[in-house]
Write a protein that holds these residues in place. Structure first.
Motif, PDB file in Angstrom:
ATOM      1  N   VAL A  47      -5.869   5.052  -6.691  1.00  0.00           N
ATOM      2  CA  VAL A  47      -5.946   6.056  -5.639  1.00  0.00           C
ATOM      3  C   VAL A  47      -5.555   5.393  -4.323  1.00  0.00           C
ATOM      4  O   VAL A  47      -5.811   4.210  -4.120  1.00  0.00           O
ATOM      5  CB  VAL A  47      -7.381   6.654  -5.552  1.00  0.00           C
ATOM      6  N   GLU A  48      -4.909   6.138  -3.451  1.00  0.00           N
ATOM      7  CA  GLU A  48      -4.596   5.621  -2.121  1.00  0.00           C
ATOM      8  C   GLU A  48      -5.805   5.841  -1.229  1.00  0.00           C
ATOM      9  O   GLU A  48      -6.382   6.936  -1.209  1.00  0.00           O
ATOM     10  CB  GLU A  48      -3.376   6.320  -1.534  1.00  0.00           C
ATOM     11  N   GLY A  62      -9.889   9.765   2.576  1.00  0.00           N
ATOM     12  CA  GLY A  62      -9.184  10.438   3.657  1.00  0.00           C
ATOM     13  C   GLY A  62      -8.703   9.470   4.716  1.00  0.00           C
ATOM     14  O   GLY A  62      -8.919   8.263   4.642  1.00  0.00           O
ATOM     15  N   GLU A  63      -8.033  10.008   5.718  1.00  0.00           N
ATOM     16  CA  GLU A  63      -7.557   9.208   6.840  1.00  0.00           C
ATOM     17  C   GLU A  63      -8.730   8.825   7.736  1.00  0.00           C
ATOM     18  O   GLU A  63      -9.640   9.621   7.956  1.00  0.00           O
ATOM     19  CB  GLU A  63      -6.514   9.980   7.647  1.00  0.00           C
ATOM     20  N   LEU A 101      -1.353  -6.031   0.852  1.00  0.00           N
ATOM     21  CA  LEU A 101      -0.660  -5.551  -0.342  1.00  0.00           C
ATOM     22  C   LEU A 101      -1.416  -4.430  -1.044  1.00  0.00           C
ATOM     23  O   LEU A 101      -0.849  -3.380  -1.347  1.00  0.00           O
ATOM     24  CB  LEU A 101      -0.468  -6.702  -1.331  1.00  0.00           C
ATOM     25  N   GLY A 102      -2.680  -4.649  -1.359  1.00  0.00           N
ATOM     26  CA  GLY A 102      -3.432  -3.654  -2.111  1.00  0.00           C
ATOM     27  C   GLY A 102      -4.835  -4.131  -2.399  1.00  0.00           C
ATOM     28  O   GLY A 102      -5.220  -5.255  -2.063  1.00  0.00           O
ATOM     29  N   LEU A 131      -5.553   1.372  -4.160  1.00  0.00           N
ATOM     30  CA  LEU A 131      -6.698   0.778  -4.856  1.00  0.00           C
ATOM     31  C   LEU A 131      -6.541   1.066  -6.340  1.00  0.00           C
ATOM     32  O   LEU A 131      -6.279   2.201  -6.732  1.00  0.00           O
ATOM     33  CB  LEU A 131      -8.005   1.378  -4.335  1.00  0.00           C
ATOM     34  N   ARG A 132      -6.730   0.030  -7.174  1.00  0.00           N
ATOM     35  CA  ARG A 132      -6.583   0.222  -8.617  1.00  0.00           C
ATOM     36  C   ARG A 132      -7.715  -0.495  -9.354  1.00  0.00           C
ATOM     37  O   ARG A 132      -8.264  -1.479  -8.859  1.00  0.00           O
ATOM     38  CB  ARG A 132      -5.236  -0.311  -9.113  1.00  0.00           C
ATOM     39  N   ARG A 133      -8.037   0.013 -10.532  1.00  0.00           N
ATOM     40  CA  ARG A 133      -8.969  -0.649 -11.452  1.00  0.00           C
ATOM     41  C   ARG A 133      -8.281  -0.780 -12.806  1.00  0.00           C
ATOM     42  O   ARG A 133      -7.276  -0.096 -13.082  1.00  0.00           O
ATOM     43  CB  ARG A 133     -10.254   0.160 -11.599  1.00  0.00           C
TER      44      ARG A 133
END
Length: 310
Positions: free
Chosen positions: A46-47, A62-63, A170-171, A72-74
């Motif tokens: 998800v961003e 949200g912003e 990066l993330g 973001l990743r799992r």
């Protein structure tokens, strides 16, 4: 015990807080999936907006003013996707009260477009013998970049001056140890922030300055984009190694670290770096799943113009 009480017991820890709408950010619970909470479903990425505010690392779907937008990743096998209420309740109270810690890891890109991975020392209790970028915990009062530079220096001896690099976020990776429920109930829960540091030095120039800490690091390797792509393509969670791509050499040059911190040249089977995290059994020497995510993001920044494998 709530995670705020756990934070009081460890004042130097930076913890993850979740923000929703106009509400005050709330301390994330150890047993909840951060990715799942922010995606609102079972998605594995998800961003999000992220910002470091004192000892709070605030994440929001949200912003948020002043926050960075980042992916973001799992892992698809993340334990918190499958943890039952009974299993969560069986965790020791001190583990449940930990909250979610914040880490930082540095992808150091050289002028000749290689990046450094280090193998975690065998005696370490979390992810021993696993290949990762240099990194560690964010300490209270540190900015993310300061923490990344400190961890890079402490683990590898590479202390970079401000005129030697540029930086970008990066993330984010949701890291759990053990990484699968088949290996036991969760003991650690982190959000790892991956920073890309683009150095103006070549890997040979930086190699000459390497002074790894042997209690943390047992080996070092410089990856080019060709090998990094093969590592990313080796998907964790599946059994077996698969076939070594024909364009890759059978071995990779690495630097082993002696107990005294001395470096000596060696070779490592390329297949080791392409090993997958198996669904069952012990964890072999391999590149971590979060590192594969970070390498994927790094490769995206390079574009399609890649030098030949070396």
């Amino acid at each position: 015990m709530c995670c705020q009480q756990g934070a009081m017991a460890s004042a130097k820890r930076v913890l993850v807080y979740l923000a929703e709408g106009n509400r005050l950010p709330q301390c994330a619970r150890f047993v909840q999936s951060i990715t799942g909470a922010l995606s609102g479903c079972h998605a594995d990425q998800v961003e999000v907006s992220c910002s470091l505010e004192g000892q709070h690392f605030v994440l929001s779907a949200g912003e948020r003013e002043g926050a960075s937008r980042v992916l973001l990743r799992r892992a698809p096998f993340c334990p918190f996707k499958r943890l039952s209420a009974t299993e969560a309740a069986s965790l020791p109270s001190d583990v449940q009260a930990r909250g979610v810690d914040v880490g930082v890891a540095v992808l150091l890109q050289t002028a000749d477009r290689k990046t450094l991975l280090t193998r975690r020392a065998a005696p370490l209790t979390i992810f021993p013998n696993i290949w990762v970028p240099p990194g560690g915990h964010v300490e209270l009062g540190e900015k993310l970049l300061d923490a990344g530079l400190r961890e890079l220096g402490e683990e590898t001896g590479l202390w970079l001056g401000p005129d030697e690099f540029s930086c970008r976020l990066l993330g984010l990776w949701e890291s759990v140890y053990p990484p699968m429920l088949t290996r036991g109930l969760p003991q650690r829960h982190h959000i790892v922030t991956y920073l890309l540091l683009r150095s103006c030095r070549t890997h040979l120039q930086l190699q000459a300055r390497l002074r790894p800490e042997p209690q943390e690091v047992s080996g070092c390797v410089w990856l080019d984009a060709v090998l990094a792509r093969a590592i990313v393509a080796s998907v964790d969670g599946a059994d077996g190694l698969g076939q070594l791509p024909a364009h890759l050499p059978p071995t990779v040059r690495v630097w082993e670290v002696s107990s005294a911190g001395e470096l000596f040249r060696s070779t490592l089977s390329t297949a080791v770096l392409l090993s997958r995290a198996p669904a069952q059994g012990g964890d072999p020497e391999r590149v971590s799943t979060g590192t594969k995510f970070a390498l994927e993001l790094w490769l995206d920044t390079l574009g399609g113009d890649e030098p030949p494998a070396s």
